[in-house]
Design a protein around this motif. Structure first.
Motif, short mmCIF file in Angstrom:
data_model
loop_
_atom_site.label_atom_id
_atom_site.label_comp_id
_atom_site.label_asym_id
_atom_site.label_seq_id
_atom_site.Cartn_x
_atom_site.Cartn_y
_atom_site.Cartn_z
N GLU A 93 0.82 -1.21 0.00
CA GLU A 93 0.00 0.00 0.00
C GLU A 93 0.86 1.26 0.00
O GLU A 93 0.54 2.24 -0.69
N GLY A 138 -8.09 -10.68 -2.09
CA GLY A 138 -8.74 -9.64 -1.29
C GLY A 138 -7.95 -8.34 -1.27
O GLY A 138 -8.53 -7.25 -1.40
N ARG A 139 -6.66 -8.46 -1.12
CA ARG A 139 -5.81 -7.26 -1.10
C ARG A 139 -5.83 -6.58 -2.45
O ARG A 139 -5.88 -5.34 -2.54
N GLU A 141 -8.28 -6.65 -4.62
CA GLU A 141 -9.59 -6.01 -4.79
C GLU A 141 -9.66 -4.68 -4.06
O GLU A 141 -10.18 -3.70 -4.59
N ARG A 142 -9.12 -4.64 -2.84
CA ARG A 142 -9.14 -3.38 -2.07
C ARG A 142 -8.32 -2.30 -2.78
O ARG A 142 -8.75 -1.14 -2.88
N GLN A 145 -10.14 -1.13 -6.02
CA GLN A 145 -11.26 -0.24 -5.72
C GLN A 145 -10.76 1.15 -5.36
O GLN A 145 -11.33 2.16 -5.79
N PHE A 146 -9.67 1.19 -4.59
CA PHE A 146 -9.08 2.48 -4.21
C PHE A 146 -8.58 3.22 -5.44
O PHE A 146 -8.87 4.42 -5.62
#
Length: 240
Positions: A93, A138-139, A141-142, A145-146
Motif C-alpha cells: 500500500e 482480497g488485497r 480487490e481493495r 477499488q481504491f
C-alpha cells in the motif's frame, strides 16, 4: 561469493545503478534485476535502497522503479527466492501511494495529475502480482477499488501535464511496451498461454542451415568481444 564482498560496496553499487535509471530502459532494468539477484544475500539493504529511491524520485521515475521492483520480484521468485517479495508484501500500500503520488492529510487524499496518470500502469502491475499470488485476491480487490475511485476524481494538486511531461510519458510508454514485447518472446504469458505472435512466427520460420550457424557464431564472437572490452573499459576508468 557474497561473503567475500564488502556489504557497503554492494549497497553503493546498487544505488549507483538506480541513479542511472532515468527511464524505462529494458537494458537498465535487466542489469539492476540481475545485480539484485546476484547479491540476494543482502536483499534487505538493497530493497530498502530501492524504496528510498522511490521516495526521492519524481512521479514518472517512481513508476519506472515500480517496474524495476516488479522485475526483481518475478525474477527472484522464478529461482525460488522470496526475500524481495516478502519485503514488498509488507508495504504494498505504501509503494502504491508513492507511485500514484497520494498524500493523506487530516482524513483527505490529495493527488497530483502526474500521479493520476500512473494509475492505469499500477493497476496492471497489481493484476500480474495477483495472478502470480504475490498478493491475495482480497488485497488486490481493495487496492483496485481504491485506484478506481481515484481515477474518477479530479486531481487536487497541480495543474494539467505540461507538453514536455506528456512527451516524456509517451516515450516511457513506448519503452515499456517494447520491453513487454521482448519478454513475450522469452517466457510464457502470465495466464500460462504461449504468445500467439510467437507461434505464428515460429510456424513461418525456415529451417536453420549451416550458413546460419556460422553467422550466429560470428555474431556471438563479436558480442563476447564487445562485452569483454566494455568490462575492461569500466574497470580501467575506475582505476584511473
Amino acid at each position: 561469493m557474497d561473503e567475500d564482498l564488502d556489504p557497503f560496496e554492494i549497497h553503493t553499487g546498487f544505488l549507483e545503478m538506480l541513479k542511472q535509471q532515468t527511464n524505462a530502459s529494458a537494458r537498465v532494468i535487466h542489469n539492476i534485476t540481475s545485480y539484485a539477484y546476484r547479491h540476494k544475500n543482502f536483499h534487505e539493504g538493497l530493497f530498502q535502497g530501492l524504496l528510498d529511491a522511490i521516495k526521492q524520485a519524481d512521479t514518472m521515475r517512481r513508476l519506472n522503479f515500480l517496474y524495476t521492483l516488479d522485475n526483481i520480484c518475478r525474477n527472484a521468485s522464478k529461482y525460488h527466492f522470496e526475500g524481495y517479495l516478502e519485503g514488498t508484501k509488507q508495504i504494498v500500500e505504501e509503494i502504491v501511494d508513492l507511485v500514484i503520488d497520494v498524500q493523506r492529510k487530516e482524513g483527505s487524499i490529495l493527488q497530483s495529475q502526474e500521479g493520476k496518470a500512473n494509475i492505469a500502469a499500477v493497476k496492471k502491475v497489481l493484476m500480474v502480482w495477483k495472478s502470480k499470488s504475490f498478493i491475495s485476491t482480497g488485497r488486490h480487490e481493495r487496492l483496485s477499488q481504491f485506484l478506481g475511485s481515484l481515477a474518477e476524481e479530479k486531481s487536487q494538486a497541480g495543474g494539467p501535464l505540461s507538453k514536455d511531461a506528456i512527451l516524456r510519458r509517451m516515450e516511457e510508454d513506448r519503452e515499456r511496451q517494447k520491453k513487454a514485447r521482448e519478454e513475450s518472446w522469452v517466457r510464457m504469458s502470465d495466464n500460462g498461454e504461449v504468445d500467439k505472435e510467437f507461434l505464428s512466427a515460429w510456424k513461418k520460420a525456415k529451417r536453420i542451415s549451416s550458413a546460419d550457424h556460422l553467422l550466429m557464431e560470428k555474431f556471438n564472437a563479436r558480442f563476447m568481444l564487445a562485452k569483454e572490452e566494455a568490462f575492461l573499459g569500466s574497470h580501467t576508468s575506475v582505476v584511473s
